[in-house]
Design an enzyme around this catalytic site. Structure first.
Site, PDB file in Angstrom:
ATOM      1  N   ASP A 152      -9.366   6.542  -1.655  1.00  0.00           N
ATOM      2  CA  ASP A 152      -8.203   6.792  -2.331  1.00  0.00           C
ATOM      3  C   ASP A 152      -8.695   7.575  -3.324  1.00  0.00           C
ATOM      4  OD1 ASP A 152      -8.778   4.866  -3.677  1.00  0.00           O
ATOM      5  OD2 ASP A 152      -6.968   4.165  -3.854  1.00  0.00           O
TER       6      ASP A 152
ATOM      7  N   GLU B 285       1.131  -1.083  -0.115  1.00  0.00           N
ATOM      8  CA  GLU B 285      -0.085   0.064  -0.122  1.00  0.00           C
ATOM      9  C   GLU B 285       0.876   1.315  -0.096  1.00  0.00           C
ATOM     10  OE1 GLU B 285      -2.995   0.171  -0.755  1.00  0.00           O
ATOM     11  OE2 GLU B 285      -3.637  -1.751  -0.602  1.00  0.00           O
TER      12      GLU B 285
ATOM     13  N   TYR C 130      -6.190   6.059   5.015  1.00  0.00           N
ATOM     14  CA  TYR C 130      -6.289   5.148   3.852  1.00  0.00           C
ATOM     15  C   TYR C 130      -5.513   3.819   4.157  1.00  0.00           C
ATOM     16  CZ  TYR C 130      -5.142   2.742  -0.368  1.00  0.00           C
ATOM     17  OH  TYR C 130      -5.045   1.764  -1.425  1.00  0.00           O
TER      18      TYR C 130
END
Ligand code: SF4
Length: 366
Positions: A154, A53, A136
């Site tokens: 996002d 990520e 996030y």
């Protein structure tokens, strides 16, 4: 008016986009069939999910895969990363850009080891105490690795949700962002009742935004959310999400000195950690003053685009004697300061002896 390319056409025989179903079920059924293969999708290891990520922020999947595989091979666990040398971390990151991500990841691994006994926390409150983990990333790690019903938003998710629910406003602005987060959380509540995996729901939203509900020409005919989508219904795909003007790009004119010695080595300087290119090595570079480059031999012009800055770099080659006697005494780094210096063979530097940003590799190659 931009129109979707395949409105009301069912192009994937596995999914009936007109089937009557709730949104979380439609999204996750579609995702199960259409998800792209990615190395981090074969695991529920929180460290691997976290790493992927962080790498995927600002960077395309296709670019990230090779970096991810190299990184995970060298630092397979959070303990290995925490014990690793930052220089080596930066070397593995070199070329991926946004180097503060690598420094935060390294620092974050150390915090996980020292404060959480080497285990990634499983609550929102605790995971947010780790450097590099914002809302996030927290949502991604908690949902995908731990199956927690945590939402995330996002750019991809914002586009999908703003089109489905006709949410106006720039998603980066706080009021719009809050609405989108609220919507994403509501979807998770709905999914919870239907026992839908939260990680699959988040990934389905992101995957849909990346591959079907794209910024231009969304493939509405292949979309599992077509039936629930306000933008599709009203033919307003091009009006959502709304965007405001981007910040203007400023241009910096720089002069890079390629200083070589009698052994064919070049002089490199390491930037202080933190800030732009923090901790990386580069050829000594100053703000360009007219005529200064004439003291050396022209060695090319380079352009490097950052998010809000354009670097226009003129390179000039000089020998060690000229550098030491005439240029170095008045030299000033173009931003921040250099903390280490060393002589390195260009080939070794390019091959990874030191952590170099991609623009520096281009300069040395020339
Ligand atoms: Fe089209 Fe709406 Fe699906 Fe996006 S979410 S692809 S706009 S139908």
């Amino acid at each position: 008016m931009l129109r979707c390319r395949h409105a009301k056409v069912v192009s994937d025989s596995s999914i009936d986009v007109n089937a009557s179903t709730d949104l979380p079920s439609a999204l996750t059924r579609w995702f199960a069939i259409n998800k792209r293969a990615m190395p981090w999708r074969n695991t529920r290891d929180p460290y691997s999910i976290w790493l992927s990520e962080v790498m995927l922020q600002q960077t395309q999947v296709a670019t990230v895969i090779a970096y991810y595989e190299r990184f995970i091979k060298r630092f397979p666990t959070v303990h290995a990363l925490a014990a690793g040398d930052l220089d080596e971390v930066l070397k593995l990151w070199a070329g991926l850009g946004y180097y503060s991500r690598a420094r935060c990841l390294h620092r974050g691994a150390q915090v996980i080891v020292t404060d959480f006994g080497g285990r990634m926390p499983e609550t929102l409150e605790q995971i947010r105490r780790i450097p590099s983990i914002g809302p996030y990333t927290a949502g991604a790690v908690l949902s995908i690795a731990h199956g927690k019903p945590e939402a995330l938003v996002d750019g991809n998710v914002a586009r999908v949700l703003s089109r489905i629910k006709l949410i106006g406003g720039d998603w980066r602005q706080s009021a719009t962002k809050a609405k989108l987060w609220e919507l994403a959380r509501a979807l998770h509540l709905e999914a919870l009742e239907k026992k839908i995996d939260p990680g699959d729901l988040n990934q389905a939203l992101m995957e849909l935004g990346a591959t079907v509900c794209t910024p231009r020409g969304p493939l509405c005919g292949q979309c599992p959310a077509q039936k629930q989508c306000g933008a599709f219904r009203e033919d307003k795909q091009s009006e959502f999400p709304e965007t405001t003007k981007k910040t203007a790009v400023t241009t910096l004119r720089l002069l890079s000195w390629i200083v070589s010695d009698s052994k064919g080595r070049v002089l490199l300087a390491q930037r202080e950690s933190g800030g732009l290119f923090g901790g990386l090595w580069e050829v000594p570079t100053a703000t360009r003053a007219p005529g200064k480059e004439k003291r050396g031999t022209p060695a090319g012009s380079f352009r490097h685009l950052l998010s809000h800055r354009e670097l226009k770099i003129q390179a000039s080659a000089v020998d060690k004697k000229l550098w030491t006697e005439s240029i170095e005494p008045e030299f000033n780094c173009w931003s921040g300061k250099y903390v280490n210096w060393r002589w390195v063979l260009p080939r070794e530097a390019i091959d990874g002896a030191v952590a170099l940003a991609s623009i520096q590799k281009k300069i040395l190659q020339k």
